[in-house]
Design a protein around this motif. Structure first.
Motif, mmCIF file in Angstrom:
data_model
loop_
_atom_site.group_PDB
_atom_site.id
_atom_site.type_symbol
_atom_site.label_atom_id
_atom_site.label_comp_id
_atom_site.label_asym_id
_atom_site.label_seq_id
_atom_site.Cartn_x
_atom_site.Cartn_y
_atom_site.Cartn_z
ATOM 1 N N GLY A 177 7.134 102.976 87.668
ATOM 2 C CA GLY A 177 8.641 102.438 88.490
ATOM 3 C C GLY A 177 9.975 103.341 88.534
ATOM 4 O O GLY A 177 9.529 104.240 87.298
ATOM 5 N N ALA A 178 10.990 103.396 89.220
ATOM 6 C CA ALA A 178 11.509 104.379 88.824
ATOM 7 C C ALA A 178 13.036 103.565 88.456
ATOM 8 O O ALA A 178 14.142 104.740 87.612
ATOM 9 N N GLY A 179 13.156 102.235 87.605
ATOM 10 C CA GLY A 179 14.416 101.700 87.641
ATOM 11 C C GLY A 179 14.376 101.937 85.799
ATOM 12 O O GLY A 179 13.489 102.155 84.809
ATOM 13 N N PRO A 180 15.283 101.531 85.357
ATOM 14 C CA PRO A 180 14.983 100.702 83.585
ATOM 15 C C PRO A 180 13.950 99.483 83.275
ATOM 16 O O PRO A 180 13.429 98.495 83.951
ATOM 17 N N ALA A 181 13.222 99.953 82.861
ATOM 18 C CA ALA A 181 13.009 99.175 81.775
ATOM 19 C C ALA A 181 12.650 98.050 81.370
ATOM 20 O O ALA A 181 13.512 97.683 80.671
ATOM 21 N N TRP A 182 12.407 96.313 81.849
ATOM 22 C CA TRP A 182 12.085 95.580 81.448
ATOM 23 C C TRP A 182 10.917 95.087 80.939
ATOM 24 O O TRP A 182 9.584 95.566 81.017
ATOM 25 N N TYR A 183 11.003 94.340 80.027
ATOM 26 C CA TYR A 183 9.647 93.698 78.852
ATOM 27 C C TYR A 183 9.775 92.539 78.934
ATOM 28 O O TYR A 183 10.821 91.208 79.071
ATOM 29 N N LEU A 184 8.795 91.329 79.787
ATOM 30 C CA LEU A 184 8.040 89.963 79.260
ATOM 31 C C LEU A 184 7.092 90.028 77.900
ATOM 32 O O LEU A 184 6.752 90.619 77.638
ATOM 33 N N VAL A 185 7.441 88.754 77.230
ATOM 34 C CA VAL A 185 7.323 88.995 75.921
ATOM 35 C C VAL A 185 6.272 87.861 75.493
ATOM 36 O O VAL A 185 7.050 86.706 75.433
ATOM 37 N N ASP A 186 5.208 87.451 74.256
ATOM 38 C CA ASP A 186 4.820 86.344 73.798
ATOM 39 C C ASP A 186 4.850 86.403 72.786
ATOM 40 O O ASP A 186 4.492 86.760 72.025
ATOM 41 N N ASP A 187 6.368 85.197 72.270
ATOM 42 C CA ASP A 187 7.141 85.753 70.616
ATOM 43 C C ASP A 187 5.825 84.421 69.767
ATOM 44 O O ASP A 187 6.633 84.223 68.800
ATOM 45 N N MET A 217 -0.881 93.034 69.133
ATOM 46 C CA MET A 217 -1.244 92.795 70.432
ATOM 47 C C MET A 217 -0.683 93.731 71.404
ATOM 48 O O MET A 217 0.616 93.263 71.718
ATOM 49 N N TRP A 218 -1.518 94.272 72.386
ATOM 50 C CA TRP A 218 -1.316 94.561 73.730
ATOM 51 C C TRP A 218 -1.098 93.535 73.899
ATOM 52 O O TRP A 218 -0.067 93.677 75.582
ATOM 53 N N GLN A 219 -1.523 92.602 74.427
ATOM 54 C CA GLN A 219 -1.580 91.464 75.219
ATOM 55 C C GLN A 219 -0.630 90.812 75.702
ATOM 56 O O GLN A 219 -0.107 90.131 76.131
ATOM 57 N N THR A 220 -0.163 90.979 74.188
ATOM 58 C CA THR A 220 1.395 90.031 73.934
ATOM 59 C C THR A 220 2.670 90.399 74.817
ATOM 60 O O THR A 220 3.557 90.404 74.738
ATOM 61 N N ALA A 221 3.187 91.407 75.266
ATOM 62 C CA ALA A 221 3.904 91.888 75.866
ATOM 63 C C ALA A 221 3.756 92.793 77.142
ATOM 64 O O ALA A 221 2.166 93.433 77.700
ATOM 65 N N HIS A 222 4.314 93.162 78.382
ATOM 66 C CA HIS A 222 3.993 93.542 79.105
ATOM 67 C C HIS A 222 5.425 94.926 79.963
ATOM 68 O O HIS A 222 6.148 94.068 79.680
ATOM 69 N N LYS A 223 5.205 95.453 80.243
ATOM 70 C CA LYS A 223 6.336 96.567 80.455
ATOM 71 C C LYS A 223 6.491 96.882 82.085
ATOM 72 O O LYS A 223 5.357 96.941 82.511
ATOM 73 N N SER A 224 7.888 96.938 82.344
ATOM 74 C CA SER A 224 7.680 97.218 84.037
ATOM 75 C C SER A 224 9.084 98.306 84.430
ATOM 76 O O SER A 224 10.256 97.539 83.661
ATOM 77 N N LYS A 225 8.860 99.266 84.883
ATOM 78 C CA LYS A 225 9.912 99.684 85.371
ATOM 79 C C LYS A 225 10.795 99.669 87.200
ATOM 80 O O LYS A 225 11.434 100.354 87.820
ATOM 81 N N ALA A 226 9.593 98.407 87.057
ATOM 82 C CA ALA A 226 9.953 98.139 88.569
ATOM 83 C C ALA A 226 11.560 97.749 88.303
ATOM 84 O O ALA A 226 11.515 97.375 87.178
ATOM 85 N N ALA A 227 12.108 97.137 89.979
ATOM 86 C CA ALA A 227 13.191 97.085 89.806
ATOM 87 C C ALA A 227 12.472 95.581 89.416
ATOM 88 O O ALA A 227 12.254 94.062 89.929
ATOM 89 N N LEU A 228 14.073 94.418 88.844
ATOM 90 C CA LEU A 228 13.769 93.158 88.176
ATOM 91 C C LEU A 228 14.589 92.457 89.227
ATOM 92 O O LEU A 228 15.452 92.123 90.181
ATOM 93 N N THR A 229 13.300 91.824 90.260
ATOM 94 C CA THR A 229 13.759 90.935 91.058
ATOM 95 C C THR A 229 12.243 89.578 90.715
ATOM 96 O O THR A 229 11.795 89.941 89.946
ATOM 97 N N ALA A 230 12.929 88.671 91.208
ATOM 98 C CA ALA A 230 11.762 87.147 90.880
ATOM 99 C C ALA A 230 10.276 87.330 91.940
ATOM 100 O O ALA A 230 9.616 87.345 90.714
ATOM 101 N N GLU A 231 10.179 88.198 92.436
ATOM 102 C CA GLU A 231 8.870 89.199 92.880
ATOM 103 C C GLU A 231 8.318 89.657 91.695
ATOM 104 O O GLU A 231 7.092 89.484 91.230
#
Length: 297
Positions: free
Chosen positions: A158-168, A216-230
């Motif tokens: 995506g073109a936006g600032p990056a955000w991350y989902l992490v399983d800690d 483990m790469w499986q424990t994190a997801h990086k997204s540059k898509a616009a941060l929305t509920a979807e």
């Protein structure tokens, strides 16, 4: 102030106390993404822990999983911060101005794992991990429900600032922080030291040996898509459908939404507001905790 062994010991005690007090009280955030491992040698070699199949019913002989066929290595590195105090400053009893300096160095030492881990984490879309792919990538080797190999993504472009989902909640996290020798306060406090003779100054500072690498790469997801509920929902699904070699799900729990300061308001609206923009009940409320990390700015 007279410069002698007793006065130099007193100075060291005061500065080291300031260093240690700040070192132990400084909050850090690298634990969100990094598993801390003690090291006893120049480098550590890690097996691929994502190959663990999990518990199975014992029928016939044990099925032995031999870890270590593929390994990755993290080499320790040395780091330091050093300041000089002129002999004249000690003689003129100006040592008090260096107490906050020692405290600041203690804060630097405590924060250093953050400074080592977060840039490594954010650069994961251009750095290789143990499977030969970029840590954040769209074509990691993975498996479907039948155990057949497929491509798996933990990155959304995506073109936006990056955000991350992490399983800690997992033992093995996205990164490894490897600690060989902890940072501590050290000094040259003998007036006969060569540096005092040559430069007329006493040296004080900290040093440590450590490094960080990918887990483990499986424990994190990086997204540059616009941060929305979807997009938040899509990243959750992508993480929670990653499977092991035997076809079973890994049971990942995306417990942290990690964002730079620019996305804090958006993240809190998605995860903390009682109602969404349409006025309906916010189904994503409290499904993850927002963590704002300035290092990602």
């Amino acid at each position: 102030m007279d410069i002698n062994a007793s006065s130099l010991r007193g100075i060291y005690t005061g500065l080291s106390t300031a260093f240690n007090a700040r070192f132990t009280s400084t909050p850090t955030s690298y634990g969100l993404i990094a598993m801390e491992v003690n090291s006893t040698t120049a480098q550590n070699e890690y097996p691929r822990l994502d190959e663990l199949p999990g518990i199975r019913e014992w029928i016939g002989e044990r099925q032995v999983v031999r870890l270590g066929a593929q390994t990755y290595t993290i080499k320790n590195r040395k780091f330091e911060e050093t300041v000089g105090i002129l002999r004249d400053q000690i003689e003129d009893d100006q040592i008090g101005v260096f107490v906050p300096v020692a405290g600041q160095i203690g804060q630097h030492a405590a924060e250093f794992p953050d400074q080592l881990c977060w840039p490594l984490f954010s650069a994961g879309e251009t750095a290789l991990c143990y499977d030969g792919q970029y840590f954040f990538d769209t074509d990691h080797p993975g498996f479907n429900e039948q155990g057949n190999e497929i491509s798996v993504a933990n990155y959304t472009a995506g073109a936006g600032p990056a955000w991350y989902l992490v399983d800690d909640t997992q033992v093995v996290k996205p990164l490894v922080y490897q600690k060989r020798r902890p940072f501590n306060f050290v000094s040259f406090q003998d007036e006969k030291d060569a540096n005092v003779f040559l430069n007329d100054e006493f040296l004080w500072g900290t040093s440590g040996r450590c490094n960080a690498g990918y887990g483990m790469w499986q424990t994190a997801h990086k997204s540059k898509a616009a941060l929305t509920a979807e997009s938040f929902s899509a990243a959750r699904v992508a993480m929670q459908t990653i499977r092991k070699k035997n076809g079973s799900v890994i049971n990942l729990r995306p417990s942290k939404l990690i964002v730079p300061p620019a996305l804090e308001g958006t993240a809190r609206a998605i995860l903390e507001a009682e109602r969404n923009d349409a006025g309906a009940t916010n189904i994503w409320r409290n499904t993850a905790k927002v963590e704002v990390v300035p290092y990602l700015a």
